[in-house]
Design a protein around this motif. Structure first.
Motif: not given
Ligand SMILES: [Zn+2]
Length: 236
Positions: A49-51, A99-101, A103-105, A139-141
């Motif tokens: 699960f992300d975000d 880890n998903h960064t 601020s999600h850039p 990585a985001p996206y």
């Molecule tokens: Zn994401």
């Protein structure tokens, strides 16, 4: 017709196709080591699960508890600072944290320094808030770039993409479930979302409904759900 110009044009098309694959291809390790599936000879799946974490995550945790399933949560630093108790609760329930960064850039075209700082800040927030040191990065996206590989190495993270992504941020639960059930196979990594980038109070009802529908059906098909560390490094 000038074949020279055609040649240059087709070269540019091939190069842009290659770049698109390098950045976003789920099997690409061009910008850093990356996994997108586990052992294809074992009936195991990794739910990811992300975000998160978000104000909506506790309902998802309750659904996972109902089926005795452990998952991996790729968290953003900014979300953890907004919902620290939720982040700790995810870890306390036996789920793995990734880890998903911060601020999600979108990392494409960013400097290696920017990328490192986004990843390092998230790593620090996760450690300080939960006491857990993540070993996986998403990585985001799903967009990797120059600098991601070096940052992964410096922070001792390994990149993870997915085998199937549920598109749960804009599809209704039935469609998400259908896609997950269709593509679930030995060693599959399933990507869903318990947040929406770094927005507060996201509506993740489709995700929760899809989990409640698909997990028992996949268990009936004989799949066991494991965290990424159990799944990709069964000896540790
Ligand atoms: Zn994401």
């Amino acid at each position: 017709m000038d074949s020279g110009i055609l040649g240059v044009a087709s070269g540019a098309v091939a190069a842009s196709g290659f770049l698109a694959y390098a950045v976003g291809g789920r099997s690409s390790s061009i910008f850093g080591e990356s996994y997108y599936h586990g052992d294809r000879n074992r009936p195991v799946l990794a739910l990811t699960f992300d975000d998160g974490p978000s104000e909506s995550t506790p309902k998802l945790l309750a659904a996972l508890d109902k089926f005795h399933v452990s998952a991996t949560f790729f968290m953003c630093g900014e979300n953890i600072r907004r919902c620290p108790d939720v982040a700790r609760e995810v870890a306390a329930r036996g789920h793995e944290l990734g880890n998903h960064t911060d601020s999600h850039p979108f990392l494409g075209f960013k400097s290696p320094r920017f990328i490192y700082e986004e990843m390092a800040r998230a790593q620090q927030t996760i450690q300080e808030t939960t006491g857990v040191t993540p070993r996986w990065f998403r990585a985001p996206y799903g967009a990797r770039w120059f600098g991601v590989g070096q940052a992964q190495q410096a922070l001792r993270l390994r990149g993870v993409m997915w085998t199937v992504i549920g598109r749960d941020w804009h599809w209704p639960a039935a469609r998400v479930s259908e896609r997950v059930l269709k593509h679930a196979a030995n060693g599959g990594i399933i990507c869903l979302h318990d947040g929406r980038t770094v927005q507060p109070e996201p509506d993740i009802s489709a995700t929760i409904e899809a989990v409640e529908y698909t997990v028992p059906r996949l268990q009936e098909r004989g799949f066991e759900f494991l965290t990424l560390s159990q799944f990709l490094c069964p000896t540790n």
